[in-house]
Design a protein around this motif. Sequence first.
Motif, PDB file in Angstrom:
ATOM      1  N   ASN A  85      46.724  56.336  48.183  1.00 48.86           N
ATOM      2  CA  ASN A  85      45.535  55.633  47.685  1.00 48.86           C
ATOM      3  C   ASN A  85      45.921  54.318  47.033  1.00 48.86           C
ATOM      4  O   ASN A  85      46.756  54.287  46.120  1.00 48.86           O
ATOM      5  N   ALA A  86      45.303  53.239  47.481  1.00 48.96           N
ATOM      6  CA  ALA A  86      45.509  51.922  46.876  1.00 48.96           C
ATOM      7  C   ALA A  86      44.253  51.542  46.096  1.00 48.96           C
ATOM      8  O   ALA A  86      43.174  51.430  46.674  1.00 48.96           O
ATOM      9  N   GLU A  87      44.399  51.376  44.796  1.00 52.08           N
ATOM     10  CA  GLU A  87      43.304  50.865  43.965  1.00 52.08           C
ATOM     11  C   GLU A  87      43.556  49.387  43.700  1.00 52.08           C
ATOM     12  O   GLU A  87      44.708  48.970  43.538  1.00 52.08           O
ATOM     13  N   TYR A  88      42.480  48.598  43.564  1.00 49.21           N
ATOM     14  CA  TYR A  88      42.683  47.154  43.341  1.00 49.21           C
ATOM     15  C   TYR A  88      41.513  46.503  42.629  1.00 49.21           C
ATOM     16  O   TYR A  88      41.402  45.273  42.617  1.00 49.21           O
ATOM     17  N   ASP A  89      40.630  47.297  42.002  1.00 54.22           N
ATOM     18  CA  ASP A  89      39.570  46.677  41.207  1.00 54.22           C
ATOM     19  C   ASP A  89      40.078  46.404  39.797  1.00 54.22           C
ATOM     20  O   ASP A  89      41.047  47.011  39.325  1.00 54.22           O
ATOM     21  N   SER A  90      39.420  45.471  39.121  1.00 52.02           N
ATOM     22  CA  SER A  90      39.842  45.050  37.786  1.00 52.02           C
ATOM     23  C   SER A  90      38.744  45.349  36.776  1.00 52.02           C
ATOM     24  O   SER A  90      37.708  45.934  37.106  1.00 52.02           O
ATOM     25  N   LEU A  91      38.977  44.935  35.539  1.00 49.45           N
ATOM     26  CA  LEU A  91      38.026  45.148  34.456  1.00 49.45           C
ATOM     27  C   LEU A  91      37.338  43.832  34.078  1.00 49.45           C
ATOM     28  O   LEU A  91      37.958  42.767  34.143  1.00 49.45           O
ATOM     29  N   THR A 114      40.883  52.124  48.207  1.00 53.34           N
ATOM     30  CA  THR A 114      39.858  52.872  47.470  1.00 53.34           C
ATOM     31  C   THR A 114      39.267  51.994  46.371  1.00 53.34           C
ATOM     32  O   THR A 114      39.799  51.933  45.274  1.00 53.34           O
ATOM     33  N   PRO A 115      38.169  51.314  46.631  1.00 53.78           N
ATOM     34  CA  PRO A 115      37.594  50.402  45.638  1.00 53.78           C
ATOM     35  C   PRO A 115      36.917  51.143  44.486  1.00 53.78           C
ATOM     36  O   PRO A 115      36.713  52.360  44.534  1.00 53.78           O
ATOM     37  N   GLY A 165      34.560  51.907  37.980  1.00 56.65           N
ATOM     38  CA  GLY A 165      33.137  52.172  37.874  1.00 56.65           C
ATOM     39  C   GLY A 165      32.516  52.162  39.255  1.00 56.65           C
ATOM     40  O   GLY A 165      32.571  51.161  39.945  1.00 56.65           O
ATOM     41  N   GLY A 166      31.945  53.281  39.654  1.00 51.13           N
ATOM     42  CA  GLY A 166      31.335  53.363  40.969  1.00 51.13           C
ATOM     43  C   GLY A 166      31.859  54.488  41.827  1.00 51.13           C
ATOM     44  O   GLY A 166      31.198  54.922  42.769  1.00 51.13           O
ATOM     45  N   GLY A 167      33.077  54.959  41.532  1.00 50.84           N
ATOM     46  CA  GLY A 167      33.608  56.129  42.231  1.00 50.84           C
ATOM     47  C   GLY A 167      33.827  55.923  43.711  1.00 50.84           C
ATOM     48  O   GLY A 167      33.294  56.667  44.541  1.00 50.84           O
ATOM     49  N   GLY A 168      34.631  54.915  44.069  1.00 51.01           N
ATOM     50  CA  GLY A 168      34.890  54.650  45.472  1.00 51.01           C
ATOM     51  C   GLY A 168      35.464  55.837  46.226  1.00 51.01           C
ATOM     52  O   GLY A 168      35.115  56.068  47.394  1.00 51.01           O
TER      53      GLY A 168
END
Length: 411
Positions: A86-92, A135-136, A140-143
């Motif tokens: 799993n690759a996460e890449y969203d920020s705050l 996995t975006p 927040g949003g639960g990709g």
Amino acid sequence: MKESEIIENVRSALAKHEARLSEINQKIWSNPELSFEEHNAHDNICALFDALAADGYTVKRSAYGINTAFEISYTNGQGGRTIAFNAEYDSLPGMGHACGHNLIATSSIASFLAATETMRALYPNTPYTTRLLGTPAEEGGGGKLLLIDAGAYKDVHACFMVHPFPALTGSPNLLSASSDSAQYLANNKVEVTFTGKPAHASAAPWEGVNALDAVVAAYVNISMLRQQILPTQKIHGVVLRGGERPNVIPASTTVEYYIRAETVKSLTPLTERVVKCFEAAATATGCTVEYKWEPSYMDMVDNRPICEGYMIAMNEMGYSTIYDAAGQEGGLSGGSTDMGNVSYEVPGFHGSFYIHTDGVNHTPQFTAGAGSEESFQRSLYCAAGMAVVGCRVLGDDEFAAAVKADFDSKV
């Protein structure tokens, strides 16, 4: 195949791709994007594998009906087992990659490449599939919940990722820790709106029903409730809207709360107690109350064979690694992740690794630490450990059976 040979090939693959991995890490860190808006990260990662298409990688953009999700895969033969990274890449908002998702993405990309190339070299006649999932929207949003619903994990035999945290005060040189379920709590997220009646706050306040009073009452109720809950349970919130002007009785107010508990089972009664706090505030002030629930994050189910296999591999490579970080001095716990939901679907690994920063997660100081060269190198060390264990899941029938048996016993 001996693990020493796997390690040698994994390290060779990581060295081969290090320049590409460094570049993608800096691109993600330098261009932070919020949940479901990670278009640059999505495009840059996919472009990296477009350049490797001759090696057999298949790239699917906007995968599973999600604009900023992707699926990159490599398949050898027919059938066999499948592993995913799993690759996460969203920020705050307002502080960039203050949870280090650039490092999460980089470590998963690196591990996917290393596992694939190692399997190709050492197990040419073994059927298998390796998969990298973008996995975006973890913040927040639960990709991952959307990916689960779309079937992204239905044929996966093990799923891997690691997450950065600030270096432990008691062991500043400790690199990594295996996944520990106590670190990641089940989480309900709710937006609560109180509706009253407006009036002139000075001339005729008795004509109004004050929705801000309901917010204050709910806040006090929850603050008192905190004295009567377990230390591992967490309740915290913010006021999103408290009114428009001081001379108008607020007719509508909104708060957002996170409710966390050790497991999904214990989260339900805690959530019911919190809802009573909102209901009591509405009753006392004469307001009505409405709830908008976000997707729930489940607790993390660890997989002992994967955790132990990772720890052994990391220590064999010279990276100081322990099994359980939750009880270590200075260790952080209490966060939540949609990887928990994945761990209820397939055997999962959500390891921790430590970087040197001047602040904890979700601070600007952590953002700065997540962009350092040392942090990048540490993400590659963890990528090596995941790749070694991933190869064992694909190529070692006995190990794969143990992973499945452990999962079946817990879920």
